[in-house]
Scaffold this active site. Structure first.
Site, PDB file in Angstrom:
ATOM      1  N   LYS A  92       0.835  -1.205   0.000  1.00 31.96           N
ATOM      2  CA  LYS A  92       0.000   0.000   0.000  1.00 31.96           C
ATOM      3  C   LYS A  92       0.874   1.260   0.000  1.00 31.96           C
ATOM      4  CE  LYS A  92      -3.715  -2.514   2.249  1.00 31.96           C
ATOM      5  NZ  LYS A  92      -4.519  -2.746   3.463  1.00 31.96           N
ATOM      6  N   GLN A 101      -4.711  -1.438   9.681  1.00 30.49           N
ATOM      7  CA  GLN A 101      -4.561  -2.758   9.071  1.00 30.49           C
ATOM      8  C   GLN A 101      -5.155  -3.832   9.982  1.00 30.49           C
ATOM      9  OE1 GLN A 101      -3.355  -3.350   5.945  1.00 30.49           O
ATOM     10  NE2 GLN A 101      -3.901  -5.493   6.231  1.00 30.49           N
ATOM     11  N   ASP A 138     -11.156   2.787   3.888  1.00 28.27           N
ATOM     12  CA  ASP A 138     -11.420   1.341   3.807  1.00 28.27           C
ATOM     13  C   ASP A 138     -12.926   1.061   3.690  1.00 28.27           C
ATOM     14  OD1 ASP A 138      -9.261  -0.356   3.609  1.00 28.27           O
ATOM     15  OD2 ASP A 138      -8.923  -0.542   5.768  1.00 28.27           O
TER      16      ASP A 138
HETATM   17  C1  BQF Z   1      -2.281 -10.165  -5.907  1.00 27.77           C
HETATM   18  C2  BQF Z   1      -6.166  -8.933   2.705  1.00 27.77           C
HETATM   19  C3  BQF Z   1      -7.151 -10.880   3.724  1.00 27.77           C
HETATM   20  C4  BQF Z   1      -7.036 -10.292   4.995  1.00 27.77           C
HETATM   21  C5  BQF Z   1      -6.504  -9.023   5.121  1.00 27.77           C
HETATM   22  C6  BQF Z   1      -2.158  -7.993  -4.683  1.00 27.77           C
HETATM   23  C7  BQF Z   1      -2.867  -7.803  -2.390  1.00 27.77           C
HETATM   24  C8  BQF Z   1      -3.145  -9.159  -2.393  1.00 27.77           C
HETATM   25  C9  BQF Z   1      -2.947  -9.923  -3.523  1.00 27.77           C
HETATM   26  C10 BQF Z   1      -3.081  -6.962  -1.187  1.00 27.77           C
HETATM   27  C11 BQF Z   1      -5.681  -8.185   1.555  1.00 27.77           C
HETATM   28  C12 BQF Z   1      -5.755  -8.751   0.180  1.00 27.77           C
HETATM   29  C13 BQF Z   1      -5.091  -6.937   1.767  1.00 27.77           C
HETATM   30  C14 BQF Z   1      -2.440  -9.337  -4.664  1.00 27.77           C
HETATM   31  C15 BQF Z   1      -4.501  -6.128   0.650  1.00 27.77           C
HETATM   32  C16 BQF Z   1      -5.444  -7.720  -0.889  1.00 27.77           C
HETATM   33  O1  BQF Z   1      -1.433  -9.823  -6.752  1.00 27.77           O
HETATM   34  O2  BQF Z   1      -3.013 -11.136  -6.069  1.00 27.77           O
HETATM   35  C17 BQF Z   1      -2.367  -7.210  -3.549  1.00 27.77           C
HETATM   36  O3  BQF Z   1      -2.157  -6.283  -0.787  1.00 27.77           O
HETATM   37  N1  BQF Z   1      -4.301  -6.936  -0.521  1.00 27.77           N
HETATM   38  C18 BQF Z   1      -5.051  -6.406   3.093  1.00 27.77           C
HETATM   39  O4  BQF Z   1      -4.557  -5.313   3.320  1.00 27.77           O
HETATM   40  O5  BQF Z   1      -5.533  -7.119   4.127  1.00 27.77           O
HETATM   41  C19 BQF Z   1      -6.067  -8.353   3.984  1.00 27.77           C
HETATM   42  C20 BQF Z   1      -6.723 -10.209   2.593  1.00 27.77           C
END
Ligand code: BQF
Length: 296
Positions: free
Chosen positions: A54, A98, A121
């Protein structure tokens, strides 16, 4: 003929380019860059990696990006005070805490503390209420990204039967609200399935658009799909694989090869929905900055 790939990574890169251009225009005309504060509590490796992505995406788009790290031992009161600081910081348009948080902290109390005008968010009850009531407000990044993915891939949603598997606050519920809204990327007939759905396959086989947000590896396969369905895979699951470099690989909630033989379009994991989530976080933060300009 296997399904056409919906390239979330490429579409997200296009959107991030559009955002970067909009930010450059803002700063050239004397406006400040959008500012995002990301609060990371503890040392969960997945969370650390998400927060890094991010921050990187923010910097590449020309945002003002702040990462605030706190130990897992932080008290709830201290975390709430930190949110207050961000709420009162004029350089910050978006605040993201987060998730997940350590068990001794009540997540919902922390989210409730975020100023809804900075809730990029889209998790605050005010944001969720606005979404359902079709009022302006921030929309949860993953469902918003999925809707954008469908629109930009030329998938018609109007009049289609959309089946969502999973009822989480972050994906399933807001996804249902978005797809049933009027207008672009909406006007679908929506059905939400979950762990108490008796014959899941009987429902998913009727889906023109299937959204898998179960959180379990490869539970949706080709036998559960209508031929020609559009399949969106929200899952990010680690499965052990001694042959893989790290000893594991990441798979979705959909058994890709099996589903790809039946679907017309499908998102990969990784490189499908995930990158769109990040792009929508930037979009929400830019929208927030624009809102804050006109409020002054
Ligand atoms: C990709 C997230 C579950 C729990 C908390 C790119 C992300 C993920 C995959 C990413 C996610 C999932 C995020 C890919 C943020 C998505 O290339 O497939 C980016 O950074 N995500 C999060 O902040 O918290 C989570 C999933």
């Amino acid at each position: 003929m296997p399904a056409e790939l919906i390239d979330g990574k490429a579409i997200a890169a296009t959107i991030r380019g559009e955002i970067r251009d909009a930010v450059a225009k803002r700063t050239a005309s004397g406006l400040r860059p959008p500012g995002l504060a990301v609060i990371l509590v503890g040392e969960n490796p997945a969370s650390q990696s998400y927060v890094r992505s991010k921050g990187k995406a923010c910097r590449e788009a020309g945002f003002h990006s702040v990462q605030i790290d706190r130990p897992a031992t932080i008290t709830e009161a201290e975390l709430l005070a930190l949110v207050d600081e961000c709420n009162n910081d004029a350089a910050i348009d978006g605040i993201l805490v987060q998730l997940p948080l350590p068990r001794h902290i009540d997540e919902s109390r922390v989210i409730d503390r975020i100023d809804p005008r900075k809730d990029v968010d889209g998790f605050h009850p005010v944001s969720v209420g606005n979404l359902v009531l079709d009022k302006p407000g921030f929309i949860s990044c993953t469902p918003k990204g999925i809707q954008e993915l469908l629109v930009r891939s030329g998938v018609e949603t109007k009049g289609k039967f959309a089946v969502i598997v999973g009822r989480s606050n972050i994906v399933g519920k807001p996804m249902a609200a978005l797809l049933m809204r009027k207008g672009r990327g909406g006007d679908a007939t929506v059905c939400v399935c979950h762990s108490a759905t008796p014959d899941l396959a009987a429902v998913t086989r009727q889906a023109d658009i299937l959204i898998a947000a179960v959180g379990r590896a490869e539970v949706i396969d080709g036998s559960m799909l209508k031929p020609g369905a559009v399949v969106i895979d929200v899952g990010i699951n680690r499965v052990e694989d001694p042959a893989a470099a790290k000893g594991y690989r990441i798979v979705g909630d959909v058994a890709f090869d099996s589903a790809s033989a039946v679907a017309s379009k499908i998102t990969p994991v990784p490189g499908g929905v995930g990158p769109m989530t990040i792009a929508m976080l930037l979009q929400n933060t830019l929208e927030s900055a624009v809102q804050h300009d006109t409020a002054e």
